[in-house]
Design a protein around this motif. Structure first.
Motif, PDB file in Angstrom:
ATOM      1  N   ILE A 196       0.836  -1.198   0.000  1.00 52.11           N
ATOM      2  CA  ILE A 196       0.000   0.000   0.000  1.00 52.11           C
ATOM      3  C   ILE A 196       0.874   1.253   0.000  1.00 52.11           C
ATOM      4  CG2 ILE A 196      -1.681   1.317   1.351  1.00 52.11           C
ATOM      5  CD1 ILE A 196      -2.760  -1.411   2.317  1.00 52.11           C
ATOM      6  N   ALA A 197       1.885   1.261   0.899  1.00 53.02           N
ATOM      7  CA  ALA A 197       2.754   2.440   1.002  1.00 53.02           C
ATOM      8  C   ALA A 197       3.448   2.716  -0.325  1.00 53.02           C
ATOM      9  CB  ALA A 197       3.782   2.236   2.115  1.00 53.02           C
ATOM     10  N   GLY A 198       3.985   1.651  -0.939  1.00 58.61           N
ATOM     11  CA  GLY A 198       4.742   1.833  -2.171  1.00 58.61           C
ATOM     12  C   GLY A 198       3.856   2.186  -3.345  1.00 58.61           C
ATOM     13  N   TYR A 199       2.691   1.566  -3.440  1.00 59.71           N
ATOM     14  CA  TYR A 199       1.852   1.749  -4.617  1.00 59.71           C
ATOM     15  C   TYR A 199       1.040   3.033  -4.537  1.00 59.71           C
ATOM     16  CZ  TYR A 199      -0.778   0.248  -8.693  1.00 59.71           C
ATOM     17  OH  TYR A 199      -1.305   0.160  -9.944  1.00 59.71           O
ATOM     18  N   VAL A 200       0.481   3.323  -3.363  1.00 61.96           N
ATOM     19  CA  VAL A 200      -0.362   4.512  -3.215  1.00 61.96           C
ATOM     20  C   VAL A 200       0.490   5.767  -3.047  1.00 61.96           C
ATOM     21  CG1 VAL A 200      -2.189   5.574  -1.846  1.00 61.96           C
ATOM     22  CG2 VAL A 200      -2.167   3.111  -2.203  1.00 61.96           C
ATOM     23  N   GLY A 201       1.537   5.674  -2.224  1.00 64.71           N
ATOM     24  CA  GLY A 201       2.419   6.823  -2.024  1.00 64.71           C
ATOM     25  C   GLY A 201       1.726   7.923  -1.230  1.00 64.71           C
ATOM     26  N   GLY A 202       2.325   9.112  -1.267  1.00 65.79           N
ATOM     27  CA  GLY A 202       1.709  10.284  -0.646  1.00 65.79           C
ATOM     28  C   GLY A 202       1.621  10.181   0.863  1.00 65.79           C
ATOM     29  N   ALA A 203       0.523  10.697   1.416  1.00 71.99           N
ATOM     30  CA  ALA A 203       0.390  10.802   2.871  1.00 71.99           C
ATOM     31  C   ALA A 203       0.336   9.424   3.523  1.00 71.99           C
ATOM     32  CB  ALA A 203      -0.868  11.591   3.220  1.00 71.99           C
ATOM     33  N   ASP A 207       1.771   6.694   2.509  1.00 72.35           N
ATOM     34  CA  ASP A 207       3.150   6.211   2.529  1.00 72.35           C
ATOM     35  C   ASP A 207       3.911   6.831   3.698  1.00 72.35           C
ATOM     36  OD1 ASP A 207       5.534   5.082   1.744  1.00 72.35           O
ATOM     37  OD2 ASP A 207       6.038   6.768   0.446  1.00 72.35           O
ATOM     38  N   THR A 208       3.808   8.177   3.807  1.00 69.78           N
ATOM     39  CA  THR A 208       4.525   8.879   4.877  1.00 69.78           C
ATOM     40  C   THR A 208       4.113   8.347   6.240  1.00 69.78           C
ATOM     41  OG1 THR A 208       4.369  10.814   3.463  1.00 69.78           O
ATOM     42  CG2 THR A 208       5.181  11.162   5.699  1.00 69.78           C
ATOM     43  N   LEU A 209       2.789   8.187   6.442  1.00 73.39           N
ATOM     44  CA  LEU A 209       2.301   7.729   7.737  1.00 73.39           C
ATOM     45  C   LEU A 209       2.859   6.346   8.079  1.00 73.39           C
ATOM     46  CD1 LEU A 209       0.343   8.256  10.137  1.00 73.39           C
ATOM     47  CD2 LEU A 209      -1.321   6.887   8.864  1.00 73.39           C
ATOM     48  N   ILE A 210       2.708   5.397   7.129  1.00 72.71           N
ATOM     49  CA  ILE A 210       3.146   4.024   7.395  1.00 72.71           C
ATOM     50  C   ILE A 210       4.650   3.973   7.651  1.00 72.71           C
ATOM     51  CG2 ILE A 210       3.392   1.714   6.408  1.00 72.71           C
ATOM     52  CD1 ILE A 210       0.790   2.162   4.936  1.00 72.71           C
ATOM     53  N   VAL A 269       9.806   4.837  13.598  1.00 69.99           N
ATOM     54  CA  VAL A 269       9.783   4.940  15.059  1.00 69.99           C
ATOM     55  C   VAL A 269       9.955   3.560  15.673  1.00 69.99           C
ATOM     56  CG1 VAL A 269       8.372   5.509  17.061  1.00 69.99           C
ATOM     57  CG2 VAL A 269       8.383   7.019  15.081  1.00 69.99           C
ATOM     58  N   GLN A 270       9.225   2.586  15.109  1.00 69.24           N
ATOM     59  CA  GLN A 270       9.285   1.250  15.692  1.00 69.24           C
ATOM     60  C   GLN A 270      10.674   0.631  15.550  1.00 69.24           C
ATOM     61  OE1 GLN A 270       5.984  -1.303  14.874  1.00 69.24           O
ATOM     62  NE2 GLN A 270       7.125  -3.095  15.510  1.00 69.24           N
ATOM     63  N   LEU A 271      11.341   0.950  14.443  1.00 68.83           N
ATOM     64  CA  LEU A 271      12.655   0.370  14.193  1.00 68.83           C
ATOM     65  C   LEU A 271      13.695   0.865  15.198  1.00 68.83           C
ATOM     66  CD1 LEU A 271      13.263  -1.637  11.987  1.00 68.83           C
ATOM     67  CD2 LEU A 271      14.405   0.159  10.716  1.00 68.83           C
ATOM     68  N   THR A 272      13.392   2.002  15.849  1.00 66.90           N
ATOM     69  CA  THR A 272      14.319   2.516  16.853  1.00 66.90           C
ATOM     70  C   THR A 272      14.404   1.567  18.042  1.00 66.90           C
ATOM     71  OG1 THR A 272      13.177   4.551  16.304  1.00 66.90           O
ATOM     72  CG2 THR A 272      14.970   4.717  17.863  1.00 66.90           C
TER      73      THR A 272
END
Lengths: 313, 326
Positions: A125-132, A134-137, A143-146
């Motif tokens: 979804i993030a890659g295909y839709v993009g935009g906001a 994508d940014t949110l996901i 943050v989680q990866l921290t």
């Protein structure tokens, strides 16, 4: 004039698999073959555990106190049929390990599957839709990866248990663990899939699919997804080892599988209490089983990564 | 540059806000705080009174604001199990965890760099192959198994080292240290090794890879051509350029060392924040869980921020790309 090479005869699927580059690189690495053999043996033992055990180790009616604290078979005090000895309650360690490995493998595999489905979905979804979206996901992913996965899993586990009450039955606990592990490991899939989707999205075949009017969902699942699967497979293998470690750690810390349906981690936690009374076998054999399982899966994962990486050929 | 630092700092504040929301949600909605605090025979009227006195009847945004203002002053409420302020408990436990994490990091860096250099310079020696194999096993063994193994060897069989606790500690104000007594130092050995082993293998592999890369570059060849001694080339030229990424990784890893201390502290019954957290998870002591999450996040976010800023200060190339991206 040169003749065209004769078209290769059609081979069966098995023949093609044996002929493939991947199988060739598998056969060339002795270590990988040993690791695969160990994983296969452990899987079979766990899958068909009831055929190999001398008792159902978690049915209290089958335990006899007279059989308690027997040391392994090859030691002076060893007794048949208790190959790896028994614990305080007369439970056969070998049987307990087989049943425990079942639980460990089930939680690990289900957790990885959950993480993969979640991560692949969000990444697509993030890659295909993009935009906001994508940014949110991806911001959530950043943050989680921290934070280390084990900390997140421990937190989710604790919160879910406090929401549902602290005394859950064993199979609910198993589900909670699967969810906790899935939610802690999805990020890597999402990032990888998103990266590949961003590349694939600009290819001609996607434009063609869009032109003939296929819906985005079909393009994503049928056309883009299959082209991103290589790295996903490698991540899933290495994550399986990590998920098993995470589950074992949670169980060792006492917030994983309960004593009534123990995983290898639970067995190690229980055995750890007998370390000082000289009953080393209660903790040693579950430990060895866990270590060899993880090590073999890691070796397979390393090999798969190299075998699927065209740069290293 | 300043704009970059500001934007990066704002990002960190954003992360902390997000963690704050999660931590508040846990605090407020996971389990009923009143039920955790009262006895079974507490009457409904008394329960309602406690509920009112805790402010649980106020609108949720107001409660969140209050929680946030309190948390910013390190007031995290009262622990359900210990009936003491959480901030006091954390303050008491923090020195133990920080000492353990620092010792583990120092050990990991010292041995990791040494062994990494060795295995890069003597690529085909027997010891290098052994090290590679051991590092693979070290990554595969879960932390708690390594701890149990060490306890069995050095406490049960040999009886050299204590298997639990911190030993005797010396107090400086609220800080307690085990570094000044013999029993404290002895108690520190096994937990530090257990905690540092994973980071050590990580640093060893990193140093080895970086060294091998640097040794192939032109300026090393040029240094050889100038007739410098091997020692000057390896340690004066090659090692220096290897250390920047190593220090970065070790810095970033310090946060996860603190998080992984949860496991080590449980194995060795080390009285730190991690052990407090594990006990809180088992007893559903939400105030401690929420506070631990906030404190550890603060440590993580601060370290990441510092490392990022230092990186741009040290490496001008990064500044250029940041400028272009903006």
């Amino acid at each position: 004039m040169t003749d065209l090479p004769a078209p290769a005869p059609r081979q069966s699927l098995i023949a093609r698999a044996i002929d493939s580059d991947i199988f060739y690189s598998f056969r060339r690495s002795k270590l990988t073959m040993v690791a695969a053999a160990i994983v296969a043996v452990l899987l079979l033992l766990a899958l068909f555990a009831p055929l190999f055990v001398v008792q159902d180790p978690f049915d209290p009616r089958q335990l006899e106190l007279i059989n308690s604290r027997i040391s392994p078979l090859w030691t002076a005090d060893g007794q048949r049929p208790f190959l790896l000895g028994t614990d305080e309650q007369g439970r056969d360690i070998f049987s307990a390990i087989l049943y425990g490995m079942r639980v460990s493998l089930a939680v690990g595999a289900l957790g990885v599957a959950f993480a993969a489905v979640l991560g692949i979905g969000l990444g697509l979804i993030a890659g295909y839709v993009g935009g906001a979206v994508d940014t949110l996901i991806m911001r959530i992913a950043d943050v989680q990866l921290t934070f280390p996965a084990i900390l997140i899993a421990l937190l989710i586990d604790g919160v879910v248990k406090s929401a549902l009450g602290n005394h859950l039955d064993a199979s609910t606990t198993l589900l909670v663990l699967v969810v906790a592990i899935g939610l802690s490991f999805w990020v890597q899939y999402a990032r990888t899939v998103r990266g590949s989707v961003m590349v694939e999205k600009n290819r001609d075949y996607v434009a063609a699919a869009q032109l003939i009017g296929l819906p985005a969902r079909v393009i994503m699942l049928r056309h883009v997804l299959p082209n991103t699967m290589g790295p996903i497979l490698v991540i899933a293998t290495i994550n399986l080892a990590l998920a098993i470690i995470t589950e074992a750690t949670l169980s060792f810390l006492g917030s994983g599988m309960p004593d009534a349906m123990p995983s290898l981690g639970t067995l190690i936690r229980i055995g750890n209490n007998y370390l000082f009374s000289g009953e080393w076998w209660v903790v040693a054999f579950p430990g060895i089983a866990l270590a060899s399982l993880i090590l073999s899966i890691n070796l397979l994962g390393d090999w798969l990564r190299d075998a699927l990486n065209p740069k290293l050929r | 540059m300043l704009a970059f630092i500001l934007r990066r700092a704002l990002q960190s504040v954003g992360v902390m806000l997000a963690v704050g929301v999660i931590s508040f949600a846990m605090f407020r909605f996971a389990g009923d705080p009143v039920n955790q605090m009262v006895a079974l025979d507490t009457s409904e009227a008394q329960r309602a009174e406690i509920r009112a006195s805790l402010g649980l009847n106020d609108p949720v945004p107001l409660q969140f604001a209050r929680y946030f203002i309190d948390a910013a002053q390190f007031k995290f409420g009262v622990s359900y199990q210990f009936r003491q302020p959480v901030s006091m408990l954390l303050k008491e436990r923090m020195p133990a965890t920080l000492e353990l994490a620092t010792c583990a990091t120092v050990l990991a860096m010292g041995f990791g760099i040494l062994l990494g250099i060795y295995s890069a310079l003597r690529r085909d020696s027997f010891l290098t192959k052994v090290l590679q194999a051991v590092s693979l096993i070290g990554i595969s063994l879960p932390t708690f198994l390594i701890g149990i193994l060490l306890i069995y060897l050095f406490s049960v069989i040999l009886g050299w080292l204590p298997s639990f606790g911190r030993g005797e500690v010396v107090k400086f104000g609220w800080w307690s240290t085990g570094l000044l007594t013999v029993s404290g130092l002895k108690a520190l050995i096994m937990p530090s090794i257990t905690l540092g082993l994973f980071q050590m293998t990580l640093i060893m592999r990193l140093v080895r890879a970086e060294m091998l890369e640097v040794l192939r570059t032109d300026y090393i060849r040029f240094a050889r051509a100038r007739g410098l001694t091997t020692r000057a080339i390896h340690f004066g030229h090659a090692l220096k350029n290897t250390l920047v990424p190593v220090i970065t990784v070790a810095g970033l890893q310090f946060g996860s060392v603190i998080a992984f201390a949860i496991i080590t502290e449980t194995v060795f019954q080390w009285p730190g924040m991690g052990l407090l957290f594990v006990q809180a998870v088992q007893n559903v002591d939400i105030p401690i869980m929420a506070a631990y999450l906030l404190v550890v996040s603060l440590i993580f976010v601060t370290i990441n921020l510092i490392v990022d800023i230092l990186y741009t200060v040290v490496d001008p190339r990064l500044r250029a790309t940041v400028g272009r991206a903006a």
